[in-house]
Each structure stands twice: as structure tokens, then as C-alpha cells.
Design a protein around this motif. Sequence first.
Motif, PDB file in Angstrom:
ATOM      1  N   GLY A 220      -3.958   6.105  -2.456  1.00  0.00           N
ATOM      2  CA  GLY A 220      -3.000   5.864  -3.354  1.00  0.00           C
ATOM      3  C   GLY A 220      -3.215   6.440  -4.732  1.00  0.00           C
ATOM      4  O   GLY A 220      -2.459   6.962  -5.418  1.00  0.00           O
TER       5      GLY A 220
ATOM      6  N   SER B 269      -6.795   3.232   1.843  1.00  0.00           N
ATOM      7  CA  SER B 269      -5.493   3.390   1.378  1.00  0.00           C
ATOM      8  C   SER B 269      -5.361   3.267  -0.257  1.00  0.00           C
ATOM      9  O   SER B 269      -4.490   3.955  -0.924  1.00  0.00           O
ATOM     10  CB  SER B 269      -4.517   2.326   2.106  1.00  0.00           C
TER      11      SER B 269
ATOM     12  N   SER C 209      -4.623   6.650   6.129  1.00  0.00           N
ATOM     13  CA  SER C 209      -4.269   6.200   4.766  1.00  0.00           C
ATOM     14  C   SER C 209      -3.657   7.202   3.862  1.00  0.00           C
ATOM     15  O   SER C 209      -2.754   6.890   3.225  1.00  0.00           O
ATOM     16  CB  SER C 209      -5.662   5.822   4.301  1.00  0.00           C
TER      17      SER C 209
ATOM     18  N   SER D 184       0.231   6.684   2.296  1.00  0.00           N
ATOM     19  CA  SER D 184       0.183   6.909   0.914  1.00  0.00           C
ATOM     20  C   SER D 184       1.155   7.938   0.270  1.00  0.00           C
ATOM     21  O   SER D 184       1.667   7.933  -0.602  1.00  0.00           O
ATOM     22  CB  SER D 184      -1.091   7.121   0.066  1.00  0.00           C
TER      23      SER D 184
END
Length: 187
Positions: free
Chosen positions: A110, A106, A156, A160
Motif C-alpha cells: 500500500g 499488504s 497483497s 492494494s
Amino acid sequence: SSGINAEWPLRPGSLLCSVLLGFLDKRASRILRKESAGTGETIKLSDVKNFPVSAWLIFMICVTYYVAIFPFISLGKLFFEEKFDLTPSEASICNSLVYFIGAGASPIAGIILDKTGRNIMWLFIAIMITLGSHGLMAFTFIPPYIPMVFMAVCYSICASALWPMVLSLSLSFYLFISVSLPVSVCL
């Protein structure tokens, strides 16, 4: 089994973190001299009908994506034991990959999304690969670890990409409703 729940030590830690967060938030408000958010306007649940179409599309993506992931994970252990003849321990490990890999992937996802932007493109890719992962597990007998790793990474990427889109809808007055609406439907 001794009957001891493995998650009980985490509960006091969660409570402590919540209290600490509340203290820090109150301190920040005092330092920044923030007044209570009083605009004189009241929020009514009926205001959600005025959300733009883009908001409703994002909410639907959120709901349909998480509805495909969470029930699968809740039933995954049995699925892996039955279809792939994994032991209960192996099935648990395979089923947990979404969360274990997701926790590490994650922040990386991001950073990548922050650098590249293009949340919609990344969201589309994550959804398509997740769909492919479900298909591989349903219609083939390849080891389930492979599609679960892909699903974990896409989980993830989806989080994000999706949640910043909810926050960017310019619904600042309705921020809590716009974030809690898709979450409440998923739960």
C-alpha cells in the motif's frame, strides 16, 4: 484432538471490535454533524447496467483473480501433500503463506502504491507473477514455498492496487454496490 475449535476465542473479539467501530462511527457523525445521506434519489439494482465499462473491467479482474486464488488455497494442502510429498504440517504451512506473508506485505504494498501510483501497472505485474506462480507449481517440481511466497506478495499488491481503483470510479452514489458486487461474486 480435543474437539475445541481454535478460532472460537476470536469471535468475541470480532464482535467487540464491531460494536466499538459502530460507537466510534456514531460519535464521529455527531461531532462532524453529519446528516443522514438523504439525496432523495433511490438506488435500484438495475442501475448497475449504467456503470462504465472501466468499472466492469475492474470487477472482472477482481473476480477472476480471486477465483484463481481462493479455490487454490482451499485445495492447496492436499495438492502440496500429493504432488510435493509434504507432510500435512508442512503442507499447511506452505498453504498458509499467502495469508501470513500477505498480512505483512499488504501495508508495504500500500505504501509503495501510494508513493508510485500506477495501480494498473502494479496490478498487471501482480497478475502475471501470480500466473507464473501457478505455472511453476503445476508444471515443475521446485519447492512450492518459492512460488507461494511470490503469490503471497502479489496477492497483497493486487489488493492494494485493485480496491482503490474500485473506489476511484466516481460512483459515489453507488459506492456500496460497486464495492460489494465483486466481493459477492467471489464469495
